[in-house]
Design a protein around this motif. Sequence first.
Motif, PDB file in Angstrom:
ATOM      1  N   ASN A 176       0.852  -1.198   0.000  1.00 18.58           N
ATOM      2  CA  ASN A 176       0.000   0.000   0.000  1.00 18.58           C
ATOM      3  C   ASN A 176       0.886   1.247   0.000  1.00 18.58           C
ATOM      4  OD1 ASN A 176      -2.863  -1.259   0.539  1.00 18.58           O
ATOM      5  ND2 ASN A 176      -1.468  -2.247   1.987  1.00 18.58           N
ATOM      6  N   LEU A 177       1.580   1.462  -1.104  1.00 14.79           N
ATOM      7  CA  LEU A 177       2.578   2.534  -1.161  1.00 14.79           C
ATOM      8  C   LEU A 177       1.958   3.919  -1.208  1.00 14.79           C
ATOM      9  CD1 LEU A 177       5.265   1.016  -3.549  1.00 14.79           C
ATOM     10  CD2 LEU A 177       5.208   1.026  -1.045  1.00 14.79           C
ATOM     11  N   GLY A 178       0.661   4.008  -1.417  1.00 11.82           N
ATOM     12  CA  GLY A 178      -0.004   5.297  -1.371  1.00 11.82           C
ATOM     13  C   GLY A 178      -0.323   5.753   0.043  1.00 11.82           C
ATOM     14  N   HIS A 179      -0.032   4.928   1.030  1.00 15.43           N
ATOM     15  CA  HIS A 179      -0.328   5.279   2.414  1.00 15.43           C
ATOM     16  C   HIS A 179       0.476   6.495   2.832  1.00 15.43           C
ATOM     17  CE1 HIS A 179      -0.524   4.802   6.829  1.00 15.43           C
ATOM     18  NE2 HIS A 179      -1.673   4.178   6.593  1.00 15.43           N
ATOM     19  N   GLU A 180      -0.142   7.339   3.649  1.00 14.18           N
ATOM     20  CA  GLU A 180       0.491   8.602   4.041  1.00 14.18           C
ATOM     21  C   GLU A 180       1.800   8.400   4.793  1.00 14.18           C
ATOM     22  OE1 GLU A 180      -2.184   9.105   8.144  1.00 14.18           O
ATOM     23  OE2 GLU A 180      -2.462  10.490   6.461  1.00 14.18           O
ATOM     24  N   SER A 181       1.995   7.257   5.421  1.00 17.58           N
ATOM     25  CA  SER A 181       3.229   7.029   6.185  1.00 17.58           C
ATOM     26  C   SER A 181       4.462   6.946   5.293  1.00 17.58           C
ATOM     27  CB  SER A 181       3.114   5.750   7.018  1.00 17.58           C
ATOM     28  OG  SER A 181       3.029   4.611   6.186  1.00 17.58           O
ATOM     29  N   PHE A 182       4.264   6.772   3.988  1.00 12.16           N
ATOM     30  CA  PHE A 182       5.395   6.696   3.070  1.00 12.16           C
ATOM     31  C   PHE A 182       5.710   8.038   2.408  1.00 12.16           C
ATOM     32  CE2 PHE A 182       3.896   2.148   2.724  1.00 12.16           C
ATOM     33  CZ  PHE A 182       4.981   1.611   3.399  1.00 12.16           C
ATOM     34  N   THR A 183       4.914   9.037   2.673  1.00 13.18           N
ATOM     35  CA  THR A 183       5.064  10.307   1.956  1.00 13.18           C
ATOM     36  C   THR A 183       6.435  10.941   2.169  1.00 13.18           C
ATOM     37  OG1 THR A 183       2.683  10.699   2.164  1.00 13.18           O
ATOM     38  CG2 THR A 183       4.075  12.591   1.617  1.00 13.18           C
ATOM     39  N   HIS A 184       6.926  10.912   3.402  1.00 17.58           N
ATOM     40  CA  HIS A 184       8.141  11.665   3.719  1.00 17.58           C
ATOM     41  C   HIS A 184       9.420  10.992   3.265  1.00 17.58           C
ATOM     42  CE1 HIS A 184       8.066   8.805   7.043  1.00 17.58           C
ATOM     43  NE2 HIS A 184       9.331   9.098   7.277  1.00 17.58           N
ATOM     44  N   ASP A 185       9.392   9.672   3.011  1.00 19.20           N
ATOM     45  CA  ASP A 185      10.638   8.985   2.626  1.00 19.20           C
ATOM     46  C   ASP A 185      10.400   7.949   1.532  1.00 19.20           C
ATOM     47  OD1 ASP A 185       9.229   7.150   4.169  1.00 19.20           O
ATOM     48  OD2 ASP A 185      11.006   6.444   5.271  1.00 19.20           O
ATOM     49  N   PHE A 186       9.504   8.263   0.619  1.00 17.66           N
ATOM     50  CA  PHE A 186       9.079   7.302  -0.402  1.00 17.66           C
ATOM     51  C   PHE A 186      10.276   6.759  -1.198  1.00 17.66           C
ATOM     52  CE2 PHE A 186       7.457   6.178  -4.626  1.00 17.66           C
ATOM     53  CZ  PHE A 186       6.453   5.289  -4.283  1.00 17.66           C
ATOM     54  N   ASP A 187      11.132   7.651  -1.679  1.00 20.38           N
ATOM     55  CA  ASP A 187      12.270   7.208  -2.495  1.00 20.38           C
ATOM     56  C   ASP A 187      13.202   6.303  -1.696  1.00 20.38           C
ATOM     57  OD1 ASP A 187      11.299   8.611  -4.649  1.00 20.38           O
ATOM     58  OD2 ASP A 187      12.593  10.351  -4.333  1.00 20.38           O
ATOM     59  N   ALA A 188      13.386   6.614  -0.426  1.00 18.46           N
ATOM     60  CA  ALA A 188      14.238   5.783   0.417  1.00 18.46           C
ATOM     61  C   ALA A 188      13.621   4.406   0.644  1.00 18.46           C
ATOM     62  CB  ALA A 188      14.494   6.473   1.755  1.00 18.46           C
ATOM     63  N   VAL A 189      12.293   4.353   0.761  1.00 13.69           N
ATOM     64  CA  VAL A 189      11.596   3.074   0.905  1.00 13.69           C
ATOM     65  C   VAL A 189      11.848   2.197  -0.317  1.00 13.69           C
ATOM     66  CG1 VAL A 189       9.308   1.999   0.968  1.00 13.69           C
ATOM     67  CG2 VAL A 189       9.839   3.892   2.508  1.00 13.69           C
ATOM     68  N   GLY A 219      -7.698   5.711  -3.896  1.00 11.92           N
ATOM     69  CA  GLY A 219      -6.495   4.915  -3.757  1.00 11.92           C
ATOM     70  C   GLY A 219      -6.090   4.212  -5.035  1.00 11.92           C
ATOM     71  N   SER A 220      -7.061   3.828  -5.833  1.00 10.23           N
ATOM     72  CA  SER A 220      -6.755   3.179  -7.107  1.00 10.23           C
ATOM     73  C   SER A 220      -6.163   4.170  -8.106  1.00 10.23           C
ATOM     74  CB  SER A 220      -8.020   2.528  -7.684  1.00 10.23           C
ATOM     75  OG  SER A 220      -8.465   1.479  -6.845  1.00 10.23           O
ATOM     76  N   ARG A 221      -6.693   5.382  -8.122  1.00  9.50           N
ATOM     77  CA  ARG A 221      -6.101   6.417  -8.979  1.00  9.50           C
ATOM     78  C   ARG A 221      -4.670   6.699  -8.545  1.00  9.50           C
ATOM     79  NH1 ARG A 221     -11.278   8.868  -8.137  1.00  9.50           N
ATOM     80  NH2 ARG A 221     -10.381  10.261  -6.560  1.00  9.50           N
ATOM     81  N   GLN A 222      -4.468   6.768  -7.247  1.00  8.99           N
ATOM     82  CA  GLN A 222      -3.144   7.055  -6.716  1.00  8.99           C
ATOM     83  C   GLN A 222      -2.175   5.907  -7.018  1.00  8.99           C
ATOM     84  OE1 GLN A 222      -2.956   7.394  -2.438  1.00  8.99           O
ATOM     85  NE2 GLN A 222      -1.247   8.836  -2.526  1.00  8.99           N
ATOM     86  N   ALA A 223      -2.641   4.661  -6.888  1.00 11.24           N
ATOM     87  CA  ALA A 223      -1.789   3.507  -7.174  1.00 11.24           C
ATOM     88  C   ALA A 223      -1.299   3.537  -8.616  1.00 11.24           C
ATOM     89  CB  ALA A 223      -2.542   2.214  -6.885  1.00 11.24           C
ATOM     90  N   LEU A 224      -2.186   3.887  -9.543  1.00 12.99           N
ATOM     91  CA  LEU A 224      -1.789   3.984 -10.946  1.00 12.99           C
ATOM     92  C   LEU A 224      -0.769   5.094 -11.144  1.00 12.99           C
ATOM     93  CD1 LEU A 224      -1.904   3.355 -13.923  1.00 12.99           C
ATOM     94  CD2 LEU A 224      -4.051   4.659 -14.071  1.00 12.99           C
ATOM     95  N   GLU A 225      -0.987   6.215 -10.517  1.00 13.19           N
ATOM     96  CA  GLU A 225      -0.043   7.330 -10.636  1.00 13.19           C
ATOM     97  C   GLU A 225       1.340   6.933 -10.116  1.00 13.19           C
ATOM     98  OE1 GLU A 225       0.486  11.838  -8.786  1.00 13.19           O
ATOM     99  OE2 GLU A 225      -1.490  10.902  -8.824  1.00 13.19           O
ATOM    100  N   ILE A 226       1.377   6.248  -8.995  1.00 14.25           N
ATOM    101  CA  ILE A 226       2.643   5.790  -8.421  1.00 14.25           C
ATOM    102  C   ILE A 226       3.330   4.813  -9.369  1.00 14.25           C
ATOM    103  CG2 ILE A 226       3.637   4.398  -6.554  1.00 14.25           C
ATOM    104  CD1 ILE A 226       1.489   5.634  -4.705  1.00 14.25           C
ATOM    105  N   ALA A 227       2.564   3.881  -9.907  1.00 12.99           N
ATOM    106  CA  ALA A 227       3.144   2.878 -10.808  1.00 12.99           C
ATOM    107  C   ALA A 227       3.700   3.515 -12.076  1.00 12.99           C
ATOM    108  CB  ALA A 227       2.099   1.826 -11.144  1.00 12.99           C
ATOM    109  N   ARG A 228       2.989   4.488 -12.608  1.00 11.22           N
ATOM    110  CA  ARG A 228       3.443   5.124 -13.844  1.00 11.22           C
ATOM    111  C   ARG A 228       4.775   5.851 -13.668  1.00 11.22           C
ATOM    112  NH1 ARG A 228      -2.359   7.375 -16.193  1.00 11.22           N
ATOM    113  NH2 ARG A 228      -2.694   5.633 -17.648  1.00 11.22           N
ATOM    114  N   ALA A 229       5.071   6.264 -12.454  1.00  8.25           N
ATOM    115  CA  ALA A 229       6.319   6.981 -12.192  1.00  8.25           C
ATOM    116  C   ALA A 229       7.518   6.042 -12.086  1.00  8.25           C
ATOM    117  CB  ALA A 229       6.193   7.795 -10.914  1.00  8.25           C
ATOM    118  N   GLN A 230       7.270   4.721 -12.004  1.00  7.76           N
ATOM    119  CA  GLN A 230       8.354   3.738 -11.864  1.00  7.76           C
ATOM    120  C   GLN A 230       8.099   2.574 -12.834  1.00  7.76           C
ATOM    121  OE1 GLN A 230      11.025   3.841  -9.731  1.00  7.76           O
ATOM    122  NE2 GLN A 230      10.488   5.773  -8.730  1.00  7.76           N
ATOM    123  N   PRO A 231       8.147   2.840 -14.144  1.00  8.57           N
ATOM    124  CA  PRO A 231       7.813   1.793 -15.120  1.00  8.57           C
ATOM    125  C   PRO A 231       8.729   0.580 -15.019  1.00  8.57           C
ATOM    126  CG  PRO A 231       8.822   3.706 -16.195  1.00  8.57           C
ATOM    127  CD  PRO A 231       8.525   4.112 -14.792  1.00  8.57           C
ATOM    128  N   GLY A 232       8.124  -0.584 -15.089  1.00 10.18           N
ATOM    129  CA  GLY A 232       8.875  -1.826 -15.024  1.00 10.18           C
ATOM    130  C   GLY A 232       9.191  -2.283 -13.618  1.00 10.18           C
TER     131      GLY A 232
END
Length: 264
Positions: free
Chosen positions: A9-22, A43-56
């Motif tokens: 659940n990478l869209g969770h707010e707890s990952f906002t501050h250190d997402f790249d480090a995670v 959350g589904s819209r957000q999940a797609l947005e997150i995935a599109r930023a890291q293709p593959g």
Amino acid sequence: MDLIDIGANLGHESFTHDFDAVLARARTAGVVQMVVTGASREGSRQALEIARAQPGFLYATAGVHPHHAVEYTDEADAELRELQRAPEVVAVGECGLDYHRDFSPRPAQRRAFERQLQIAVDTGKPLFLHQRDAHADFMTIMKNFSGRIGAAVVHCFTGTREEMQDCLDAGYHIGITGWLCDERRGLHLREMVKDIPSDRLMIETDAPYLLPRSVRPQPSHRRNEPMYLRHIVEELARDRGEDVADTAAAATATARRFFGLSAS
């Protein structure tokens, strides 16, 4: 080891501050691909947005969790169908039934579940499923769609041996999380996991939830993250009596086949 976390659940707010480090820590731990869980309209819209930023590397699911079933309107159905058109969205869900918390009325849960199963029928995409304390109704609804849906994984399986066998007999896959590592409520899984065929077994963290209790040292913040998938597969291999490299390789091959992922 190359590992695939099929539920984070990478869209969770707890990952906002250190997402790249995670993500960096996950890669260092051998996680080569992840499926970001979509569990609500937003959350589904957000999940797609997150995935599109890291293709593959990142992919997504799109669905409405039973906790949010009351939001499942005709507009929600149309939006989920549109999201499923994106190549980064590799499964329908998270969807199913949750009678443990009953955050949505049970009739609403069943309707939302059935409508998402119909999306899976119409798109041919696999299902990412949730079931807690609702096994009988869950299996009844799934069987009503038997022969029309494709592959399905019961994510974060925590049920009984009989429930697991019902799922396996129906052809479903099983997702195992750090629940396995919980000495208070996961001990029964340690005996059961050896009976899951390797081509039906996948692994996941369900991060930020379900931090494995056997991780040492325990982080003070109690947040689970994908790097702990390595710990989960080590525990799983021990319980199955397998070499950890073999367990990891099989789970990764199964996940790639299930979600249609190419090697990164």
